[in-house]
Write a protein that holds these residues in place. Sequence first.
Motif, PDB file in Angstrom:
ATOM      1  N   HIS A 132       3.569 -14.503  -5.235  1.00  0.00           N
ATOM      2  CA  HIS A 132       3.192 -13.101  -5.434  1.00  0.00           C
ATOM      3  C   HIS A 132       1.692 -12.877  -5.243  1.00  0.00           C
ATOM      4  O   HIS A 132       1.285 -11.841  -4.721  1.00  0.00           O
ATOM      5  N   ARG A 133       0.871 -13.848  -5.620  1.00  0.00           N
ATOM      6  CA  ARG A 133      -0.570 -13.737  -5.358  1.00  0.00           C
ATOM      7  C   ARG A 133      -0.837 -13.707  -3.856  1.00  0.00           C
ATOM      8  O   ARG A 133      -1.697 -12.960  -3.378  1.00  0.00           O
ATOM      9  N   CYS A 134      -0.091 -14.499  -3.110  1.00  0.00           N
ATOM     10  CA  CYS A 134      -0.240 -14.541  -1.652  1.00  0.00           C
ATOM     11  C   CYS A 134       0.102 -13.174  -1.041  1.00  0.00           C
ATOM     12  O   CYS A 134      -0.631 -12.667  -0.194  1.00  0.00           O
ATOM     13  N   PHE A 135       1.205 -12.578  -1.472  1.00  0.00           N
ATOM     14  CA  PHE A 135       1.564 -11.243  -0.993  1.00  0.00           C
ATOM     15  C   PHE A 135       0.467 -10.236  -1.327  1.00  0.00           C
ATOM     16  O   PHE A 135       0.012  -9.497  -0.465  1.00  0.00           O
ATOM     17  N   ALA A 136       0.063 -10.212  -2.587  1.00  0.00           N
ATOM     18  CA  ALA A 136      -0.909  -9.214  -3.049  1.00  0.00           C
ATOM     19  C   ALA A 136      -2.237  -9.343  -2.313  1.00  0.00           C
ATOM     20  O   ALA A 136      -2.812  -8.342  -1.883  1.00  0.00           O
ATOM     21  N   ARG A 137      -2.717 -10.566  -2.157  1.00  0.00           N
ATOM     22  CA  ARG A 137      -4.020 -10.799  -1.528  1.00  0.00           C
ATOM     23  C   ARG A 137      -3.971 -10.483  -0.033  1.00  0.00           C
ATOM     24  O   ARG A 137      -4.806  -9.743   0.479  1.00  0.00           O
ATOM     25  N   THR A 138      -2.994 -11.005   0.663  1.00  0.00           N
ATOM     26  CA  THR A 138      -2.942 -10.856   2.119  1.00  0.00           C
ATOM     27  C   THR A 138      -2.593  -9.435   2.551  1.00  0.00           C
ATOM     28  O   THR A 138      -3.134  -8.933   3.531  1.00  0.00           O
ATOM     29  N   LEU A 139      -1.709  -8.792   1.806  1.00  0.00           N
ATOM     30  CA  LEU A 139      -1.253  -7.461   2.200  1.00  0.00           C
ATOM     31  C   LEU A 139      -1.946  -6.349   1.429  1.00  0.00           C
ATOM     32  O   LEU A 139      -1.564  -5.183   1.538  1.00  0.00           O
ATOM     33  N   ASN A 140      -2.975  -6.695   0.665  1.00  0.00           N
ATOM     34  CA  ASN A 140      -3.765  -5.705  -0.073  1.00  0.00           C
ATOM     35  C   ASN A 140      -2.901  -4.775  -0.915  1.00  0.00           C
ATOM     36  O   ASN A 140      -3.047  -3.548  -0.865  1.00  0.00           O
ATOM     37  N   PHE A 141      -2.010  -5.370  -1.701  1.00  0.00           N
ATOM     38  CA  PHE A 141      -1.165  -4.566  -2.570  1.00  0.00           C
ATOM     39  C   PHE A 141      -2.023  -3.866  -3.626  1.00  0.00           C
ATOM     40  O   PHE A 141      -3.081  -4.361  -3.994  1.00  0.00           O
ATOM     41  N   PRO A 142      -1.546  -2.742  -4.131  1.00  0.00           N
ATOM     42  CA  PRO A 142      -2.317  -1.994  -5.134  1.00  0.00           C
ATOM     43  C   PRO A 142      -2.400  -2.746  -6.458  1.00  0.00           C
ATOM     44  O   PRO A 142      -1.635  -3.678  -6.715  1.00  0.00           O
ATOM     45  N   GLU A 143      -3.317  -2.302  -7.305  1.00  0.00           N
ATOM     46  CA  GLU A 143      -3.515  -2.938  -8.614  1.00  0.00           C
ATOM     47  C   GLU A 143      -2.257  -2.945  -9.459  1.00  0.00           C
ATOM     48  O   GLU A 143      -2.053  -3.847 -10.266  1.00  0.00           O
ATOM     49  N   TRP A 144      -1.409  -1.939  -9.291  1.00  0.00           N
ATOM     50  CA  TRP A 144      -0.206  -1.844 -10.124  1.00  0.00           C
ATOM     51  C   TRP A 144       0.871  -2.847  -9.732  1.00  0.00           C
ATOM     52  O   TRP A 144       1.874  -2.979 -10.433  1.00  0.00           O
ATOM     53  N   TYR A 145       0.670  -3.584  -8.639  1.00  0.00           N
ATOM     54  CA  TYR A 145       1.675  -4.554  -8.203  1.00  0.00           C
ATOM     55  C   TYR A 145       1.986  -5.523  -9.336  1.00  0.00           C
ATOM     56  O   TYR A 145       1.113  -6.219  -9.829  1.00  0.00           O
ATOM     57  N   GLY A 146       3.237  -5.556  -9.742  1.00  0.00           N
ATOM     58  CA  GLY A 146       3.641  -6.312 -10.920  1.00  0.00           C
ATOM     59  C   GLY A 146       4.052  -7.748 -10.678  1.00  0.00           C
ATOM     60  O   GLY A 146       4.399  -8.457 -11.613  1.00  0.00           O
ATOM     61  N   GLY A 147       4.048  -8.198  -9.443  1.00  0.00           N
ATOM     62  CA  GLY A 147       4.403  -9.580  -9.183  1.00  0.00           C
ATOM     63  C   GLY A 147       5.859  -9.894  -9.474  1.00  0.00           C
ATOM     64  O   GLY A 147       6.190 -10.961  -9.976  1.00  0.00           O
ATOM     65  N   ASN A 148       6.724  -8.939  -9.172  1.00  0.00           N
ATOM     66  CA  ASN A 148       8.159  -9.162  -9.338  1.00  0.00           C
ATOM     67  C   ASN A 148       8.876  -8.609  -8.103  1.00  0.00           C
ATOM     68  O   ASN A 148       8.254  -7.981  -7.242  1.00  0.00           O
ATOM     69  N   LEU A 149      10.166  -8.858  -7.997  1.00  0.00           N
ATOM     70  CA  LEU A 149      10.892  -8.501  -6.782  1.00  0.00           C
ATOM     71  C   LEU A 149      11.012  -6.995  -6.566  1.00  0.00           C
ATOM     72  O   LEU A 149      10.960  -6.533  -5.422  1.00  0.00           O
ATOM     73  N   ASP A 150      11.145  -6.230  -7.630  1.00  0.00           N
ATOM     74  CA  ASP A 150      11.216  -4.770  -7.473  1.00  0.00           C
ATOM     75  C   ASP A 150       9.896  -4.224  -6.938  1.00  0.00           C
ATOM     76  O   ASP A 150       9.878  -3.394  -6.022  1.00  0.00           O
ATOM     77  N   ALA A 151       8.798  -4.690  -7.508  1.00  0.00           N
ATOM     78  CA  ALA A 151       7.478  -4.249  -7.041  1.00  0.00           C
ATOM     79  C   ALA A 151       7.222  -4.724  -5.613  1.00  0.00           C
ATOM     80  O   ALA A 151       6.637  -3.996  -4.803  1.00  0.00           O
ATOM     81  N   LEU A 152       7.681  -5.929  -5.291  1.00  0.00           N
ATOM     82  CA  LEU A 152       7.526  -6.446  -3.928  1.00  0.00           C
ATOM     83  C   LEU A 152       8.237  -5.538  -2.934  1.00  0.00           C
ATOM     84  O   LEU A 152       7.664  -5.141  -1.911  1.00  0.00           O
ATOM     85  N   PHE A 153       9.478  -5.187  -3.218  1.00  0.00           N
ATOM     86  CA  PHE A 153      10.225  -4.305  -2.327  1.00  0.00           C
ATOM     87  C   PHE A 153       9.513  -2.961  -2.175  1.00  0.00           C
ATOM     88  O   PHE A 153       9.363  -2.456  -1.056  1.00  0.00           O
ATOM     89  N   ASP A 154       9.071  -2.397  -3.280  1.00  0.00           N
ATOM     90  CA  ASP A 154       8.379  -1.105  -3.229  1.00  0.00           C
ATOM     91  C   ASP A 154       7.132  -1.177  -2.352  1.00  0.00           C
ATOM     92  O   ASP A 154       6.893  -0.292  -1.519  1.00  0.00           O
ATOM     93  N   CYS A 155       6.336  -2.214  -2.525  1.00  0.00           N
ATOM     94  CA  CYS A 155       5.104  -2.348  -1.737  1.00  0.00           C
ATOM     95  C   CYS A 155       5.403  -2.593  -0.263  1.00  0.00           C
ATOM     96  O   CYS A 155       4.732  -2.038   0.610  1.00  0.00           O
ATOM     97  N   LEU A 156       6.406  -3.408   0.010  1.00  0.00           N
ATOM     98  CA  LEU A 156       6.740  -3.696   1.414  1.00  0.00           C
ATOM     99  C   LEU A 156       7.282  -2.470   2.135  1.00  0.00           C
ATOM    100  O   LEU A 156       6.999  -2.266   3.313  1.00  0.00           O
ATOM    101  N   THR A 157       8.042  -1.666   1.453  1.00  0.00           N
ATOM    102  CA  THR A 157       8.592  -0.476   2.110  1.00  0.00           C
ATOM    103  C   THR A 157       7.566   0.647   2.224  1.00  0.00           C
ATOM    104  O   THR A 157       7.778   1.592   2.985  1.00  0.00           O
TER     105      THR A 157
END
Length: 88
Positions: free
Chosen positions: A18-43
């Motif tokens: 999840h750190r790799c996703f957040a760092r590389t894809l510049n996810f927002p601060e609210w990214y919770g590091g779980n699968l639901d948040a991952l799907f939301d950020c990716l879409t």
Amino acid sequence: MTELILNGKEIRTQEELHRCFARTLNFPEWYGGNLDALFDCLTDIREDVRITVTETELFKEHLNGYAEKVLRVLSDAAAENSHLRLLL
């Protein structure tokens, strides 16, 4: 285009993943590091992104059953978002 390579040799925990996703894809601060948040950020991605998973067997071994869930989320998000491309 942003490219994220998830190398099964290097990713050993859910937290690292999840750190790799957040760092590389510049996810927002609210990214919770779980699968639901991952799907939301990716879409929500609005620029072209390619995610490549390498050393897939090690990825699955290190993350156990969680790896299959992650791969499902990636596949579902890629099906929904034309900016996201998944290579396995």
